[in-house]
Design an enzyme around this catalytic site. Structure first.
Site, PDB file in Angstrom:
ATOM      1  N   TYR A 143      37.757  30.173  46.505  1.00  0.00           N
ATOM      2  CA  TYR A 143      38.706  31.130  47.078  1.00  0.00           C
ATOM      3  C   TYR A 143      38.062  31.820  48.270  1.00  0.00           C
ATOM      4  CZ  TYR A 143      41.937  35.135  47.291  1.00  0.00           C
ATOM      5  OH  TYR A 143      42.857  36.088  47.691  1.00  0.00           O
ATOM      6  N   ASP A 242      30.346  31.598  51.588  1.00  0.00           N
ATOM      7  CA  ASP A 242      31.165  32.762  51.251  1.00  0.00           C
ATOM      8  C   ASP A 242      30.466  33.467  50.088  1.00  0.00           C
ATOM      9  OD1 ASP A 242      32.967  34.597  50.306  1.00  0.00           O
ATOM     10  OD2 ASP A 242      34.723  33.326  50.647  1.00  0.00           O
ATOM     11  N   LYS A 270      32.840  42.925  48.565  1.00  0.00           N
ATOM     12  CA  LYS A 270      32.650  43.475  47.221  1.00  0.00           C
ATOM     13  C   LYS A 270      31.423  44.394  47.088  1.00  0.00           C
ATOM     14  CE  LYS A 270      35.281  39.829  44.938  1.00  0.00           C
ATOM     15  NZ  LYS A 270      36.530  40.287  44.348  1.00  0.00           N
TER      16      LYS A 270
HETATM   17  N1  PMP Z   1      35.869  35.185  49.145  1.00  0.00           N
HETATM   18  C1  PMP Z   1      35.570  35.192  47.847  1.00  0.00           C
HETATM   19  C2  PMP Z   1      34.502  34.259  47.335  1.00  0.00           C
HETATM   20  C3  PMP Z   1      36.233  36.059  46.978  1.00  0.00           C
HETATM   21  O1  PMP Z   1      35.939  36.024  45.661  1.00  0.00           O
HETATM   22  C4  PMP Z   1      37.209  36.933  47.513  1.00  0.00           C
HETATM   23  C5  PMP Z   1      37.966  37.913  46.627  1.00  0.00           C
HETATM   24  N2  PMP Z   1      37.901  37.731  45.295  1.00  0.00           N
HETATM   25  C6  PMP Z   1      37.482  36.881  48.869  1.00  0.00           C
HETATM   26  C7  PMP Z   1      36.791  36.006  49.670  1.00  0.00           C
HETATM   27  C8  PMP Z   1      38.518  37.782  49.483  1.00  0.00           C
HETATM   28  O2  PMP Z   1      38.069  39.094  49.470  1.00  0.00           O
HETATM   29  P1  PMP Z   1      39.102  40.313  49.485  1.00  0.00           P
HETATM   30  O3  PMP Z   1      39.819  40.291  48.179  1.00  0.00           O
HETATM   31  O4  PMP Z   1      38.223  41.523  49.659  1.00  0.00           O
HETATM   32  O5  PMP Z   1      40.010  40.103  50.652  1.00  0.00           O
END
Ligand code: PMP
Length: 432
Positions: A143, A242, A270
């Protein structure tokens, strides 16, 4: 449901006024219903019915120090009396940027945004500008935020057609976005090599979660990320990690330092500001300088706001103290949990597989003894998982709805003991 009466009332009311009744769709899958909370202090949550829980959800990851950690509260209160937001330069930006560059192997320079989804967009724009190519290779089960151009292959369903034009994930998604993304199974080097061989001069970047936290916390096979690194370098493709989940959680320098593979760009979110909205693209000077040279636009009213940065400085100060002692302790506590739960499941003769590392791991109810890719995560016993999660909730342990666990610096050995007692009872209920 007497135990959750007030949450139930509030959820009915929120459905009248909030689209979907929740503010981010995944929250709706919480069982038996999405709870409403009063406080999240340290490692404990209290809901509106007065129920108290040990918290292993940590707001889906950000609360690396636990809820309302004193260092963060003090830093934010101090900053709040000076300015809440500036939309202009201030020294904290430099301090936090410099600290990240010291901690993260790939970081020569950084750019700040607010959410992980936004930072991913900055990275995608940078790689296309840097290479003059359009295609992005991503992997099944990973994701990278909810935006049109990357919301592909997060939860694909069989039949799988590796490398084919990906299915749209949501109403309203621009169909042409699917032309620019190739989705491959993860942990299969041959598929990646074949894809790169066929279309290397179209591919701008490969983007991957270095540990697949969004699908059962799967680990990369030994050598896989290193081979991906070498393949990208050989083919003029930019490698993006990521690290929105793994960053400032699995090690002070993220998964790239834990696993010893350095990408060209990395994305953080995060945990970086311990629960305040801040995201970061960090990377090699020559790529990040596209922003300095004004060849790539990066903008945002709240970018680099002093409240988030004050929280980030406090968080990173705690995390880097004593050579990363806080994260080492988090990891050890998590490993105690993992070993304990494994033992309890074995005693109860319940087939259970735990993937991940101490600070971020996942429980699957399955006969499998290992999982390699997203497809392997699809045949687990969801009924057993949900029964376990509900029983844990009854015992006072709050977990994410997919079976993922995050550990914070506020958790203690006593909390682990309490959790294992709860898990023993919950596993007995699963067994029926
Ligand atoms: N990349 C990863 C690996 C994530 O787990 C998430 C959110 N869970 C995101 C991007 C997107 O981040 P946000 O919810 O702060 O937009």
């Amino acid at each position: 449901m007497r135990k959750f009466r007030r949450s139930e009332q509030l959820f009915k009311r929120s459905q009248k006024f909030l689209a979907g009744g929740v503010s981010s769709m995944l929250r709706a899958s919480s069982r038996p219903l999405p709870l409403f909370f009063e406080t999240a202090l340290g490692a404990h949550l209290v809901d509106v019915d007065g129920n108290r829980y040990l918290d292993y959800a940590l707001a889906w990851g950000p609360l690396i120090l636990g809820g309302s950690h004193l260092a963060i509260v003090r830093a934010v209160q101090h900053q709040l009396r000076r300015s809440q937001t500036l939309g202009a330069q201030h020294e904290l930006e430099i301090e936090v940027a410099e600290r990240i560059c010291q901690m993260v192997p790939c970081a020569d320079k950084v750019a700040f945004s607010n959410s992980g989804s936004e930072a991913v967009q900055v990275a995608l724009r940078l790689v296309r500008a840097a290479t003059g190519r359009r295609k992005i290779v991503k992997f099944e089960g990973h994701y990278h935020g909810w935006m049109d151009n990357i919301l592909f292959g997060y939860h694909p369903q069989p039949p799988f057609r590796s490398g084919a034009r990906p299915e749209l994930a949501t109403g309203g998604q621009l169909p042409s976005a699917a032309d620019e993304v190739t989705v491959l199974p993860w942990n299969h080097l041959e598929e990646l090599e074949a894809c790169v061989r066929e279309r290397s001069n179209e591919i701008a970047a490969i983007i991957t979660e270095p540990i697949l936290c969004n699908s059962s916390c799967l680990m990369p096979l030994p050598g896989y990320l290193r081979a991906m690194r070498e393949l990208a370098t050989r083919s003029g493709i930019i490698l993006i990690f990521d690290e929105v989940i793994t960053g400032f959680r699995v090690a002070p320098g993220g998964a790239q330092s834990l696993l010893g593979v350095v990408p060209d760009l990395a994305i953080f979110g995060k945990a970086v500001a311990g629960g305040f909205p801040l995201s970061v693209v960090a990377g090699k000077r020559e790529i990040m300088d596209l922003i300095s040279e004004k060849r790539v636009i990066h903008a945002g009213t709240f970018n680099g706001n002093p409240i988030s940065l004050a929280a980030a400085r406090a968080t990173l100060t705690v995390l880097s103290a004593r050579d990363g002692a806080a994260l080492r302790s988090i990891r050890r506590l998590g490993e105690r949990l993992i070993e304990g739960i494994r033992r309890l499941a074995a005693d109860a003769e319940i087939p259970l597989l735990i993937n991940g590392v101490g600070s971020a791991f996942h429980l699957s109810f399955t006969e499998r003894t290992e999982m390699r890719d997203y497809r392997d995560t699809l045949d687990t016993d969801i009924r057993a998982r949900d029964a376990f999660l509900e029983a844990m909730l009854q015992e006072g342990v709050y977990l994410l709805p997919d079976g993922r666990w995050y550990v914070s610096a506020s958790h203690t050995v006593t909390d682990v003991e309490f959790t294992l007692q709860a898990a023993r009872k919950a596993l007995a209920k699963v067994k029926g």
